[in-house]
Scaffold this active site. Structure first.
Site, PDB file in Angstrom:
ATOM      1  N   GLY A   4      -0.436  -1.080  -0.197  1.00  0.00           N
ATOM      2  CA  GLY A   4      -0.403  -2.545  -0.129  1.00  0.00           C
ATOM      3  C   GLY A   4      -0.476  -3.145  -1.523  1.00  0.00           C
ATOM      4  O   GLY A   4      -1.193  -2.651  -2.376  1.00  0.00           O
ATOM      5  N   ARG A  46       4.720   2.050   1.663  1.00  0.00           N
ATOM      6  CA  ARG A  46       3.710   2.942   2.236  1.00  0.00           C
ATOM      7  C   ARG A  46       4.355   4.284   2.580  1.00  0.00           C
ATOM      8  O   ARG A  46       3.989   4.937   3.547  1.00  0.00           O
ATOM      9  CB  ARG A  46       3.088   2.304   3.476  1.00  0.00           C
ATOM     10  CG  ARG A  46       2.252   1.075   3.163  1.00  0.00           C
ATOM     11  CD  ARG A  46       1.264   0.808   4.276  1.00  0.00           C
ATOM     12  NE  ARG A  46       0.602  -0.477   4.131  1.00  0.00           N
ATOM     13  CZ  ARG A  46      -0.442  -0.709   3.352  1.00  0.00           C
ATOM     14  NH1 ARG A  46      -0.943   0.270   2.633  1.00  0.00           N
ATOM     15  NH2 ARG A  46      -0.984  -1.905   3.297  1.00  0.00           N
ATOM     16  N   ASP A  90      -6.468   4.566  -1.368  1.00  0.00           N
ATOM     17  CA  ASP A  90      -6.788   5.933  -0.907  1.00  0.00           C
ATOM     18  C   ASP A  90      -5.551   6.731  -0.499  1.00  0.00           C
ATOM     19  O   ASP A  90      -5.430   7.906  -0.847  1.00  0.00           O
ATOM     20  CB  ASP A  90      -7.825   5.893   0.219  1.00  0.00           C
ATOM     21  CG  ASP A  90      -7.326   5.166   1.454  1.00  0.00           C
ATOM     22  OD1 ASP A  90      -6.603   4.160   1.310  1.00  0.00           O
ATOM     23  OD2 ASP A  90      -7.648   5.592   2.573  1.00  0.00           O
ATOM     24  N   THR A  97      -7.214  -1.752  -4.628  1.00  0.00           N
ATOM     25  CA  THR A  97      -7.185  -2.117  -3.203  1.00  0.00           C
ATOM     26  C   THR A  97      -8.151  -3.267  -2.986  1.00  0.00           C
ATOM     27  O   THR A  97      -9.272  -3.250  -3.522  1.00  0.00           O
ATOM     28  CB  THR A  97      -7.569  -0.969  -2.248  1.00  0.00           C
ATOM     29  OG1 THR A  97      -7.836  -1.527  -0.946  1.00  0.00           O
ATOM     30  CG2 THR A  97      -8.801  -0.192  -2.672  1.00  0.00           C
ATOM     31  N   ILE A  98      -7.702  -4.243  -2.214  1.00  0.00           N
ATOM     32  CA  ILE A  98      -8.611  -5.349  -1.918  1.00  0.00           C
ATOM     33  C   ILE A  98      -9.731  -4.875  -1.003  1.00  0.00           C
ATOM     34  O   ILE A  98     -10.717  -5.565  -0.822  1.00  0.00           O
ATOM     35  CB  ILE A  98      -7.883  -6.565  -1.291  1.00  0.00           C
ATOM     36  CG1 ILE A  98      -7.300  -6.217   0.087  1.00  0.00           C
ATOM     37  CG2 ILE A  98      -6.806  -7.106  -2.207  1.00  0.00           C
ATOM     38  CD1 ILE A  98      -6.943  -7.441   0.913  1.00  0.00           C
ATOM     39  N   ASP A  99      -9.586  -3.678  -0.419  1.00  0.00           N
ATOM     40  CA  ASP A  99     -10.630  -3.173   0.484  1.00  0.00           C
ATOM     41  C   ASP A  99     -11.847  -2.627  -0.281  1.00  0.00           C
ATOM     42  O   ASP A  99     -12.904  -2.445   0.296  1.00  0.00           O
ATOM     43  CB  ASP A  99     -10.067  -2.050   1.373  1.00  0.00           C
ATOM     44  CG  ASP A  99      -8.824  -2.473   2.136  1.00  0.00           C
ATOM     45  OD1 ASP A  99      -8.615  -3.693   2.290  1.00  0.00           O
ATOM     46  OD2 ASP A  99      -8.061  -1.590   2.568  1.00  0.00           O
ATOM     47  N   ASP A 156     -12.606   0.276  -1.110  1.00  0.00           N
ATOM     48  CA  ASP A 156     -13.201   1.380  -0.350  1.00  0.00           C
ATOM     49  C   ASP A 156     -13.007   2.749  -1.012  1.00  0.00           C
ATOM     50  O   ASP A 156     -13.122   3.786  -0.362  1.00  0.00           O
ATOM     51  CB  ASP A 156     -12.645   1.406   1.092  1.00  0.00           C
ATOM     52  CG  ASP A 156     -11.127   1.537   1.129  1.00  0.00           C
ATOM     53  OD1 ASP A 156     -10.498   1.556   0.056  1.00  0.00           O
ATOM     54  OD2 ASP A 156     -10.572   1.611   2.241  1.00  0.00           O
ATOM     55  N   MET A 185      -9.400  -9.054   5.732  1.00  0.00           N
ATOM     56  CA  MET A 185      -8.855  -7.687   5.779  1.00  0.00           C
ATOM     57  C   MET A 185      -9.975  -6.704   5.423  1.00  0.00           C
ATOM     58  O   MET A 185     -11.150  -7.043   5.490  1.00  0.00           O
ATOM     59  CB  MET A 185      -7.695  -7.568   4.808  1.00  0.00           C
ATOM     60  CG  MET A 185      -6.401  -8.155   5.346  1.00  0.00           C
ATOM     61  SD  MET A 185      -5.049  -7.798   4.209  1.00  0.00           S
ATOM     62  CE  MET A 185      -3.649  -8.107   5.260  1.00  0.00           C
ATOM     63  N   ARG A 245      -9.716  -3.114   6.354  1.00  0.00           N
ATOM     64  CA  ARG A 245      -9.652  -1.895   7.186  1.00  0.00           C
ATOM     65  C   ARG A 245     -11.031  -1.495   7.694  1.00  0.00           C
ATOM     66  O   ARG A 245     -11.735  -2.335   8.207  1.00  0.00           O
ATOM     67  CB  ARG A 245      -9.057  -0.737   6.378  1.00  0.00           C
ATOM     68  CG  ARG A 245      -7.573  -0.706   6.435  1.00  0.00           C
ATOM     69  CD  ARG A 245      -7.082   0.621   5.914  1.00  0.00           C
ATOM     70  NE  ARG A 245      -5.901   0.447   5.121  1.00  0.00           N
ATOM     71  CZ  ARG A 245      -4.696   0.199   5.631  1.00  0.00           C
ATOM     72  NH1 ARG A 245      -4.525   0.142   6.921  1.00  0.00           N
ATOM     73  NH2 ARG A 245      -3.673   0.016   4.846  1.00  0.00           N
ATOM     74  N   ARG A 275     -12.682 -22.221  16.552  1.00  0.00           N
ATOM     75  CA  ARG A 275     -11.312 -21.898  16.147  1.00  0.00           C
ATOM     76  C   ARG A 275     -11.332 -20.638  15.295  1.00  0.00           C
ATOM     77  O   ARG A 275     -12.348 -20.312  14.691  1.00  0.00           O
ATOM     78  CB  ARG A 275     -10.726 -23.032  15.290  1.00  0.00           C
ATOM     79  CG  ARG A 275     -10.594 -24.344  16.009  1.00  0.00           C
ATOM     80  CD  ARG A 275      -9.357 -24.347  16.899  1.00  0.00           C
ATOM     81  NE  ARG A 275      -9.046 -25.688  17.355  1.00  0.00           N
ATOM     82  CZ  ARG A 275      -9.530 -26.266  18.438  1.00  0.00           C
ATOM     83  NH1 ARG A 275     -10.404 -25.609  19.192  1.00  0.00           N
ATOM     84  NH2 ARG A 275      -9.175 -27.481  18.784  1.00  0.00           N
ATOM     85  N   HIS A 317      -2.578 -11.717   4.616  1.00  0.00           N
ATOM     86  CA  HIS A 317      -2.016 -11.363   3.313  1.00  0.00           C
ATOM     87  C   HIS A 317      -2.241 -12.407   2.229  1.00  0.00           C
ATOM     88  O   HIS A 317      -1.947 -12.153   1.063  1.00  0.00           O
ATOM     89  CB  HIS A 317      -0.532 -11.040   3.458  1.00  0.00           C
ATOM     90  CG  HIS A 317      -0.316  -9.808   4.288  1.00  0.00           C
ATOM     91  ND1 HIS A 317      -0.383  -9.835   5.659  1.00  0.00           N
ATOM     92  CD2 HIS A 317      -0.105  -8.524   3.937  1.00  0.00           C
ATOM     93  CE1 HIS A 317      -0.199  -8.607   6.129  1.00  0.00           C
ATOM     94  NE2 HIS A 317      -0.026  -7.801   5.106  1.00  0.00           N
ATOM     95  N   LEU A 318      -2.786 -13.578   2.611  1.00  0.00           N
ATOM     96  CA  LEU A 318      -3.147 -14.535   1.563  1.00  0.00           C
ATOM     97  C   LEU A 318      -4.116 -13.886   0.592  1.00  0.00           C
ATOM     98  O   LEU A 318      -4.128 -14.175  -0.598  1.00  0.00           O
ATOM     99  CB  LEU A 318      -3.824 -15.771   2.178  1.00  0.00           C
ATOM    100  CG  LEU A 318      -2.935 -16.728   2.958  1.00  0.00           C
ATOM    101  CD1 LEU A 318      -3.788 -17.789   3.628  1.00  0.00           C
ATOM    102  CD2 LEU A 318      -1.906 -17.364   2.033  1.00  0.00           C
ATOM    103  N   ARG A 342      -4.065 -10.971  -0.503  1.00  0.00           N
ATOM    104  CA  ARG A 342      -3.400 -10.075  -1.448  1.00  0.00           C
ATOM    105  C   ARG A 342      -2.469 -10.834  -2.391  1.00  0.00           C
ATOM    106  O   ARG A 342      -1.939 -10.255  -3.340  1.00  0.00           O
ATOM    107  CB  ARG A 342      -2.601  -9.010  -0.688  1.00  0.00           C
ATOM    108  CG  ARG A 342      -3.450  -8.138   0.210  1.00  0.00           C
ATOM    109  CD  ARG A 342      -2.982  -6.709   0.244  1.00  0.00           C
ATOM    110  NE  ARG A 342      -1.581  -6.560   0.470  1.00  0.00           N
ATOM    111  CZ  ARG A 342      -1.032  -5.939   1.539  1.00  0.00           C
ATOM    112  NH1 ARG A 342      -1.827  -5.452   2.485  1.00  0.00           N
ATOM    113  NH2 ARG A 342       0.249  -5.801   1.652  1.00  0.00           N
TER     114      ARG A 342
END
Ligand code: F6P
Length: 382
Positions: A17, A95, A127, A149-151, A153, A193, A195, A290, A296-297, A299
């Site tokens: 990503g 990917r 990863d 990675t924005i994660d 991790d 996001m 994961r 709500r 994806h904003l 990223r």
């Protein structure tokens, strides 16, 4: 007699990503490798080639023709001069996994790297992409990893490119939601996001002051969520912001997914928990709710100052490792210092939130003590 300087070719690619911070890292790989002032000390002149669309570019390239199809592009300091101001990746990404059964082409990648004459490849990835780099390193390919990675991790590093910019997006968007939420006395469930890792939701939620934060590492009870929301209203709040990580699940439940199946790395397409939760709160607590999916904003957009700086340091460090021929490593950031570790150390393992020390499982929020009695810092990183 003028001695010709030896030339060494290296490649750089971005995989998985996209996120902010990739272009700054590439800029500094190129600028550092092609720094004329360092040539004599190094005894070689580096040439840098950008590989398009991650590992796919190394599969599709035809090295016999020097690839007019554009899978490989020569880079130089003029080309990358402004790259650090931009999000995404100017090389493109994918990917694509050469180890996925339907592709099964690691041998082709290895051959193409050799035919292109690349001494090493700088691999900027998370990863999945870095796992491919590790496996290729085992087969003798010279790789250097840069974590992104924005994660957040990945193990062995306190920072992965793209993370701070993504946190900034969360804070900005929640600030916007607060005004409309307050006007209407509504609850907003904001899905992030991440994961299977809760870092984005947890630290984004801490940064924006979310009332409840739900993370994959701690299954939540919807009854407890509704209890907390009701308590909040009794104490006079007009609205609440709830952050939920896309991988969060209720006690005994499973993750909510956008579609069936898995990607080339065997990972589910997570998404949709925010809407499910919003309905459950509206029904259970009787309060108008709500949901908003940041998706994806998180990223997108220009890299924040921190991602530009870290991209720069990681890019420079990656080239230093190439110059020193310390292949098979990933550059890292640990305890305030740029360092490096073997790619093997991060292979097939993830960095997740430690609920015992980094999360308040009663309030579903960030921890409220940093020092234990006696002044000892609680274990775990920020
Ligand atoms: O790993 C980064 C990430 O943004 C995850 O947080 C998210 O689950 C996934 O990628 C989304 O992937 P895609 O861009 O393929 O939809």
């Amino acid at each position: 007699m003028v001695m010709a300087m030896r030339k060494t070719r290296i490649g750089v690619l971005t995989g998985g990503g996209d996120c902010a911070g990739l272009n700054p890292a590439m800029k500094w790989v190129v600028k550092t490798a092609m720094d004329e002032r360092l040539e004599w000390e190094r005894g070689t002149r580096y040439e840098v080639f950008g590989i398009r669309d991650g590992w796919k570019g190394l599969t599709d390239v035809d090295p016999t023709t020097w690839d007019t199809a554009g899978h490989i592009i020569p880079l130089n300091p003029d080309v990358v001069r402004t790259w650090d101001r931009y999000g995404g990746t100017f090389l493109g990404t994918s990917r694509f996994s050469p180890y996925a059964p339907e592709n099964d082409c690691p041998g082709l990648i290895k051959d193409n790297i050799e035919r292109l004459g690349l001494e090493a490849v700088v691999v900027i990835g998370g990863d999945g992409t870095l796992a491919i780099a590790t496996r290729l390193a085992r087969e003798g390919v010279n790789v250097i990893g840069i974590p992104k990675t924005i994660d957040k991790d990945l193990l062995e590093t306190d920072y992965t490119l793209g993370y701070e910019t993504a946190l900034n997006v969360i804070v900005e968007e929640v600030d916007r939601l607060r005004t409309t939420a307050g006007s209407h006395k509504r609850i907003f469930v904001v899905e992030t996001m991440g994961r299977t890792a809760g870092w984005l939701a947890l630290e984004g939620g801490e940064a924006c002051g979310a009332y409840i934060i739900l993370i994959p590492e701690c299954e939540f009870s919807i009854d407890r969520v509704n209890e907390l929301v009701t308590e909040g209203r009794r104490s006079g709040t007009r609205y609440d912001i709830i952050l939920v990580a896309e991988g969060a699940k209720s006690v005994g439940g499973t993750e909510v997914t956008r579609k069936e199946g898995a990607d080339a790395f065997g990972r589910k397409a997570l998404g949709g928990i925010g809407e499910v939760l919003a309905k459950q709160i509206e029904e259970g607590a009787g309060l108008e709710t709500r949901s908003v999916v940041l998706s994806h904003l998180q990223r997108g957009g220009a890299p924040c100052a921190y991602d530009r700086r870290m991209g720069r340091y990681f890019g420079i460090a990656a080239v230093d490792l190439i110059v020193n021929k310390q292949f098979g490593n990933m550059v890292c950031f640990n305890h305030g210092r740029i360092s490096f570790c073997s790619l093997e150390k991060i292979y097939d393992r993830l960095s997740l939130v430690d609920v015992a020390t980094q999360y308040d499982a009663e309030r579903y929020n960030g921890r409220r003590t940093i020092f234990n009695k006696g002044g000892k810092t609680k274990a775990g990183r920020f």
